[in-house]
Scaffold this active site. Structure first.
Site, PDB file in Angstrom:
ATOM      1  N   GLY A  69       0.817  -1.206   0.000  1.00 46.00           N
ATOM      2  CA  GLY A  69       0.000   0.000   0.000  1.00 46.00           C
ATOM      3  C   GLY A  69       0.848   1.252   0.000  1.00 46.00           C
ATOM      4  CB  THR A  70       3.998   2.143   1.755  1.00 41.96           C
ATOM      5  OG1 THR A  70       3.449   2.102   3.070  1.00 41.96           O
ATOM      6  CG2 THR A  70       5.038   3.253   1.693  1.00 41.96           C
ATOM      7  CB  ALA A 195      -3.705  -7.287   0.249  1.00 44.89           C
ATOM      8  CB  CYS A 320       4.765   6.763  26.328  1.00 47.20           C
ATOM      9  SG  CYS A 320       4.410   8.302  27.183  1.00 47.20           S
TER      10      CYS A 320
END
Length: 460
Positions: A69-70, A195, A320
């Site tokens: 997807g990236t 996916a 954190c």
């Protein structure tokens, strides 16, 4: 062990597993070849493309498969910007986009382009009018996610898409979190997805580019996937991704009703049983399976470890729990509390009993973590005559600066101030959020020799 982090990666759907194993036997050959094995592989690839395009709501020849997807986001933005470079080099996007969009925007700016981040409200949604105001004559592309990955808020994609169309600007929609639940409405121009967010195998992304959108693929020319995704297709994974998307869609309507009810129960019970908590994100326009809340006076990393010890896998946007110790850009843009942040995202088939047990365990875990940190457990003492106090929290990380503020706010009279000295980036977000939750006035931030001075006026 209940797994409650489907927003990061959903468990592999049984249909995906079956399709993957079958395609390993049938789809190993090169689909570009004309011999028997290649033709068989081509048939599988074409069928997968048609199934995925049907789910997306586009033509098969408008959709290509990428390695993630990236990668789809990077290729989609770069290709659209390059294709419209004669229009200009300005990019518009919301302040809560996925990091893949933000990183691409930063790279674009470093290369001489520019971008505008459209702010969001406390629910995490953009105002369509504000988004339209960010569009300029030189805007080459606009980006808006369909739903937020950290808080679940659905964006007004259809409204923004219509405004972009009026302005002649293509809109890229990152649909990674929502595509498994249904198609994206509106006149979008480009769409990306991943996916492993809907129960397919990792390593498969989707990039859809509507016909008529100017698009120039970047990098060396490739011969596969219309030149938009170079390299040999991972055909077994692609087949499994398309098959699982279809299967998930078949289950989506019923599961959405069931999981929305479970998430609604989490939203209400957490607010009832855990004191000093803020449930964030839009309560109505949201993904059915995702809820996020932040707990005052809690170390997010410790909280997640304790929940893991009790058998629950959840995630967080808290500073954190990150290596940079910077608060989530999503929570920061919303102006909500970041400390003690917990994101619960339920996979398909989550049992109601697991949610009930989580709600039984959570209050005790939060109380234990607060006790370790010395957080206040009772109402503040009566005010003393002090006109103001200064709290030195320099060198101390979240949530300690806010805990120290809460301890002393009752030691100044109504109308007096407490100044917190802190060099933790999260304080810039968490102290104003604490003030809103506790109905105190956040006066503002002032420079200090080290870090910053955050001034709070006691109102009650």
């Amino acid at each position: 062990m209940p797994y409650f982090d489907a927003a990061s990666a959903a468990p592999l759907h049984p249909v995906a597993r079956q399709a993957l194993l079958a395609a390993l036997d049938e789809g190993w050959a090169d689909p570009a070849r004309l011999y028997r094995e290649g033709r068989r592989a081509r048939l599988l690839l074409d069928a997968a493309r048609e199934a995925a395009a049907d789910a997306v709501g586009c033509r098969p020849d408008e959709l290509v498969f990428t390695s993630s997807g990236t990668t789809a986001v990077h290729a989609g933005i770069a290709g659209a910007l390059s294709g419209r470079r004669r229009v200009g080099r300005h990019l518009a996007l919301s302040a809560v986009e996925h990091s893949s969009v933000l990183h691409t925007a930063a790279a674009h700016e470093a290369a001489g382009g520019s971008f505008t981040e459209v702010p969001v409200g406390r629910s995490g949604a953009v105002d369509p009018a504000a988004y339209a105001g960010a569009l300029r004559p030189d805007t080459a592309l606009a980006c808006l996610q369909s739903a937020n990955h950290e808080v679940g808020t659905e964006q007004p994609v259809a409204e923004v898409a219509a405004l972009c169309a009026e302005a002649g600007v293509p809109l890229l929609v990152d649909a990674a979190q929502s595509l498994g639940w249904g198609p994206v409405a509106g006149r979008w121009s480009l769409l990306t997805a991943s996916a492993h967010k809907w129960g397919g195998p990792a390593g498969v992304g989707l990039l859809a580019v509507r016909k008529g959108v100017r698009f120039a693929p970047q990098g060396p020319a490739g011969e596969r996937e219309s030149g938009r995704a170079p390299g040999f297709e991972n055909l077994p994974a692609i087949v499994a991704a398309a098959a699982s998307l279809r299967a998930v869609r078949d289950e989506a309507a019923a599961e959405a009703v069931r999981l929305r009810a479970l998430v609604g129960r989490i939203r209400s019970v957490v607010a009832e049983r855990v004191g000093d908590v803020e449930v964030v994100g839009d309560p109505e326009r949201r993904l059915p399976h995702l809820v996020t809340f932040s707990c005052l006076y809690v170390d997010g990393e410790t909280l997640l470890h304790e929940l893991d010890r009790h058998g629950f896998s959840v995630s967080s946007g808290s500073s954190c729990t990150s290596s940079t110790l910077e608060p989530s850009h999503v929570l920061k843009a919303m102006g909500v509390l970041s400390e003690g942040n917990v994101r619960v995202s339920l996979p398909l088939g989550t049992a109601e009993a697991d949610v009930d047990r989580f709600l039984e365990v959570l209050p005790g875990v939060v109380a234990e973590v607060r006790e370790r940190l010395g957080a206040p457990v009772s109402t503040p003492p009566s005010p003393s005559p002090a006109a103001f106090l200064v709290v030195d929290a320099l060198g101390r990380r979240c949530p300690i600066p806010v805990i120290e503020l809460a301890k002393v706010i009752g030691e100044v009279p109504v109308g007096a101030t407490v100044t917190v000295l802190a060099d933790d980036e999260a304080a810039r977000l968490d102290i104003p959020a604490w003030c809103e939750m506790r109905e105190q006035e956040y006066v503002g931030e002032e420079p200090a020799d080290r870090g910053s001075a955050y001034v709070v006026r006691r109102l009650s």
